[in-house]
Design a protein around this motif. Structure first.
Motif: not given
Length: 156
Positions: A55-63, A69-70, A96-97, A101-106
Motif C-alpha cells: 500500500x505504501x509503494x502504491x503512493x510512490x516507490x520507496x526506491x 530502497x527503503x 525507483x526515482x 534497479x535496486x539491490x540494497x534494501x532497508x
C-alpha cells in the motif's frame, strides 16, 4: 516504549540482516521481508505486513535511487520499530526515482502511532545511504554478520 531517540543499531537485529537474497521482483522482495518479520515476531501477520508495504509503494516507490530502497509502513499492534536489511543477489526493478534497479534494501516497520520516530529513522537511513562508499561497503559483504556489523558500526 522509551522516548530515547531510535538509532539504526537498536532497531536492526542480526537475524533480520540478510545477504545476497535471491528475489526476482519488487513484490518478491516485499514478500520476503514480510516473511522474515513474521518469523522474528509471530504475533504479526505476514499478509498484513506485506499489504501495508505494498500500500505504501502504491503512493510512490520507496526506491530512493542509486540501487537503494527503503520500503516502510506502519502496523497496527506493533510495539517497537523493526528494521530489516537485505542485499539482493541480483538487482530488481523497483520503480525507483532514477529508474535504476535496486539491490540494497532497508525495510522499516513502525508502530501505527510512531510518526516522529518513523520520520527520524527514515532521514537517518536516507543520509547513510547517500554515502556511496558506505553503500559499496554494504554491497561487498559476503555474509550477514559482516553486513550487520557494517550497518550498525556506522550508526552512532
Amino acid at each position: 516504549m522509551s522516548d530515547t531517540s531510535l538509532t539504526i543499531d537498536n532497531i536492526l537485529a542480526p537475524e533480520l540482516t540478510l545477504c545476497k537474497v535471491p528475489a526476482s521482483s519488487k513484490k518478491r522482495v516485499l514478500e520476503f521481508i514480510a516473511e522474515q518479520i513474521r518469523q522474528h515476531n509471530d504475533s504479526l501477520g505476514e499478509g498484513q505486513i506485506f499489504n501495508n508495504l505494498i500500500a505504501r509503494e502504491r503512493l510512490g516507490s520507496t526506491g530512493i535511487g542509486q540501487g537503494i530502497a527503503i520500503p516502510h509502513c506502519r502496523l497496527e499492534g506493533l510495539e517497537h520499530v523493526i528494521g530489516v536489511l537485505i542485499t539482493l543477489e541480483e538487482a530488481v526493478e523497483f520503480d525507483a526515482i532514477d529508474n535504476q534497479p535496486v539491490d540494497l534494501v532497508f525495510a522499516l516497520v513502525v508502530p501505527k502511532e510512531a510518526t516522529s520516530e518513523h520520520l527520524e529513522l527514515l532521514s537517518q537511513l536516507a543520509e547513510k545511504f547517500n554515502e556511496r562508499t558506505f553503500c559499496d561497503r554494504l554491497r561487498q559483504c559476503e555474509d550477514a554478520g559482516t553486513l550487520y556489523q557494517r550497518m550498525t558500526a556506522a550508526s552512532g
